[in-house]
Design an enzyme around this catalytic site. Structure first.
Site, PDB file in Angstrom:
ATOM      1  CG  HIS A   1      -1.764   1.518   1.841  1.00 29.24           C
ATOM      2  ND1 HIS A   1      -2.618   1.879   0.521  1.00 29.24           N
ATOM      3  CD2 HIS A   1      -1.663   2.175   2.185  1.00 29.24           C
ATOM      4  CE1 HIS A   1      -3.203   2.475   0.732  1.00 29.24           C
ATOM      5  NE2 HIS A   1      -2.251   3.367   1.754  1.00 29.24           N
TER       6      HIS A   1
ATOM      7  CD  GLU B   1      -9.592  -7.160  -9.646  1.00 24.01           C
ATOM      8  OE1 GLU B   1      -7.892  -6.419  -9.441  1.00 24.01           O
ATOM      9  OE2 GLU B   1     -10.561  -6.694  -8.982  1.00 24.01           O
TER      10      GLU B   1
ATOM     11  CG  ASP C   1      -5.864  -7.699  -7.591  1.00 29.38           C
ATOM     12  OD1 ASP C   1      -5.499  -8.456  -6.566  1.00 29.38           O
ATOM     13  OD2 ASP C   1      -6.929  -7.554  -6.063  1.00 29.38           O
TER      14      ASP C   1
ATOM     15  CB  CYS D   1      -6.067   0.583 -13.748  1.00 35.53           C
ATOM     16  SG  CYS D   1      -6.571  -0.621 -13.266  1.00 35.53           S
TER      17      CYS D   1
END
Lengths: 581, 90
Positions: free
Chosen positions: A190, A433, A457, A504
């Site tokens: 993150h 994903e 992912d 993305c």
């Protein structure tokens, strides 16, 4: 001077004063300060005591109101401890005799008392909890003096932490935070994503940088390009890095020229370059960097940044802000994509044993309809102000998509009945994903308006690699032939069914992959705002013919190493500047 | 100036736990004289909650209170009264 090597996750060099955000559960390292700094430590401690007293008085007041006087009594004991002159003298002596930080003094003195309490009769031993509580509060106010002010700083700083939580990054004052260095984390953690999004140089996975940087005022150099951190640098090192920082600024400025130019290949194919954002404030960065619109607006921060659940109005206000800043440009809003975090786990009946395969993202939303509906209502209402599209994350089967779409219809009907302005027919897409969605792309294509490939992912679920686990993080790569085959199929299926496909994930902003992705037929990229100029530079330097040749060549390799090496070599040959050559 | 001493016995069920100890320390802090409390070989400052807690004074414990200063007499009397009263507990 201490030099440490970690994983550079957001490029650039930052030189600034250190601010350490300590984890409350953390061991306080014995950190020495010079003799003339001892008084400063004592002053810091005094301040922390005053702040703690105020907090406790407030807590006591609220407890009286909510529970009653009797329950609030224990705080008298806490206040008594903070007011204890003998105790303060002990802290004071420990600091001056050992020349240690206030944190270290508080921790050692209080832990010694706690130990003594533990050997007492049961009802007295219980008070050890209060001693720990006071210890935590003092430590938080000592180290947290910086944490609290992370949201409004008056000077430039570099943040050092064990790891940063989403709520910490959400509250960050982005104007003054020049660099980030953490003990934990990997390239796609993150902290890494946020740092890249904000263009803040960052190095993660440093193991013990908090210990090295704790105590006293000092300068730190964070080199996110090379994955290096230097604590308390000497004059020569400082000069060397100031030079690098200047060069880096010059390179960034040279890319500025690209801002107004279209993202068009040498043979005239127009490419759409979008930006990924998390905060409404980032729209400006996307536009300044020459992005066309918002290809991915992550909405998790609405949930993580505040203590309470966001209301429909909270959602609506944030969306309107983004939409208005974009004018008539597209804004793709992704619905809540949470899981494996405090927010969802605290709502789960039992903690999940394997949260990444658990109730996350769309699954969580479909089981928490009121939360989901609130967000959909806000999106439909906000969509009258611009070109808004809605994106569902982690869809693994058609039933989920159909359920979500039927909720959108329900919400639209409700809004219609209430006479609230909304757009009932806004385009709806899914994130591709997970391998199941990629393999079934043809079935999905009949029921969606667009696809967005989320490579982070997709790699995790295809290669069975937890990107945050340092032991296996090196296996995490989008260059794996199996991942590339899935990406190729989704793009091909999209073209066949005339369903636009964007990508993305991280690789959209990595110039190494640009040629390959163009060659696979991708025409929409959505990446972190800071990467837009570089990707545009690549696009403007090549022809589609070249990209097709690259894609053909890549399909002949069987391992990710061969592919990565080849992509680096060929990109470097065509656009040497991209890798700083 | 005089040094005054008095022995007191803890009578309340749970002894000098957090709340009575706070009452004791708060009262001690109202006086300007120096006050110490002794249990066996351990002597501590009566104005410090952390120190008084260290005494781990349970029911039946005999404490010696020593005060040294102008208001030593009044201080000792009122502290002894507080302990004798069982801190308003049973």
């Amino acid at each position: 001077m201490i030099r440490k090597t970690g994983i550079g996750v957001s490029p650039g060099v930052a030189i600034a004063q250190v601010v350490v955000i300590d984890n409350e559960e953390f061991d306080i390292p014995e950190r020495h300060v010079s003799v003339d700094h001892a008084q400063g430590e004592i002053d810091r401690l005094k301040e922390a005591i005053v702040v703690s007293q105020e907090e406790i008085l407030d807590l006591q007041r609220r407890t009286v109101e909510r529970i009653g006087t009797e329950a609030a009594r224990i705080f008298d004991f806490h206040l008594g401890l903070l007011d204890d002159k003998v105790l303060f003298q002990k802290f004071n002596d420990t600091i001056t005799s050992g020349n240690v930080t206030a944190e270290y003094a508080v921790a050692t003195v209080l832990r010694a008392y706690a130990k003594e309490f533990l050997s007492m009769p049961q009802y007295l031993a219980e008070r050890v909890k209060d001693v720990y509580d006071i210890e935590k509060r003092l430590l938080r106010n000592l180290t947290g003096q910086s944490r609290q002010s992370l949201s409004h700083l008056d000077r430039d700083v570099a943040v050092v932490a064990h790891d940063m939580t989403p709520s910490q990054t959400a509250g960050m004052d982005r104007e003054h935070i020049k660099g980030i260095a953490t003990d934990a984390g990997g390239a796609t953690s993150h902290t890494a994503i946020v740092a890249r999004a904000l263009g803040i140089p960052a190095v993660v996975g440093l193991n013990d940088i908090t210990a090295a940087a704790t105590g006293g005022e000092m300068t730190i150099i964070i080199d996110g390009t090379r994955g290096q951190v230097i604590v308390d640098p000497d004059q020569d090192t400082l000069r060397e890095f100031e030079q690098i920082a200047r060069q880096q600024d010059e390179f960034v400025h040279s890319l500025d020229a690209l801002r107004k130019l279209p993202a068009i290949t040498k043979d005239g194919h127009e490419i759409s370059l979008f930006g990924n954002i998390e905060f409404p404030e980032e729209v400006d960065t996307v536009m300044n960097k020459g992005g066309y619109g918002i290809g991915l607006y992550r909405t998790e921060f609405l949930f993580l940044g505040a203590d309470t659940e966001p209301s429909e109005e909270d959602h609506y206000r944030a969306y309107c802000k983004v939409i208005k800043a974009c004018g008539d440009k597209p804004v793709i809003i992704r619905t809540l994509d949470l899981g494996a975090d405090k927010y969802t786990q605290s709502r789960a009946r039992n903690p999940e044993r394997n949260p990444f395969l658990g109730c996350r993202s769309i699954r969580f939303c479909l089981r928490n309809i009121p939360i989901f509906k609130r967000q959909i209502r806000a999106i439909l209402r906000a969509s009258v102000h611009g070109d808004v599209q809605m994106l569902f994350p982690l869809v693994t089967n058609l039933t989920e998509l159909r359920q979500a779409k039927s909720l959108v219809r329900d919400v639209a009907e409700d809004l219609e009945e209430e006479g609230l302005a909304h757009r009932p027919d806004l385009p709806i897409g899914i994130m591709v994903e997970v391998p199941s969605a990629a393999l079934q792309a043809d079935a999905f294509a009949k029921e969606v308006d667009f696809f967005s490939i989320g490579t982070n992912d997709l790699v995790q679920y295809t290669l069975a690699v937890d990107r945050g686990n340092e032991n296996v993080a090196s296996l995490f790569t989008a260059a794996h032939p199996a991942v590339l085959r899935l990406i190729r199929e989704v793009i091909r299926t999209g073209l066949q069914h005339e369903v636009p496909v964007s990508l993305c994930g991280e690789i959209a902003g990595d110039p190494t992959y640009t040629l390959l992705l163009l060659g696979l037929g991708l025409r929409r990229f959505s990446c972190t705002p800071s990467a837009i100029p570089e990707i545009k530079k690549v696009v403007r330097s090549i022809t589609i013919q070249q990209s097709l040749e690259v894609a053909r060549q890549v399909s002949r390799f069987d391992t990710d190493q061969e592919i990565t090496n080849y992509l680096r070599t060929v990109t470097r040959k065509i656009i040497p500047e991209v890798f700083g050559d | 100036m005089a040094v005054v001493e008095q022995d007191v016995t803890i009578v309340n069920k749970y002894g000098l736990h957090a709340r009575p100890a706070m009452q004791f320390v708060e009262l001690a802090n109202r006086y300007s004289c120096g006050i110490e409390v002794t249990k066996a070989s351990l002597t501590v400052d009566a104005k410090s909650i952390m120190s008084v807690m260290r005494l781990a004074a349970t029911k039946g414990t005999v404490l010696k209170i020593t005060a040294d200063g102008d208001d030593a007499h009044t201080a000792i009397t009122s502290l002894a009264e507080l302990v004798d009263s069982g801190f308003g507990e049973t």
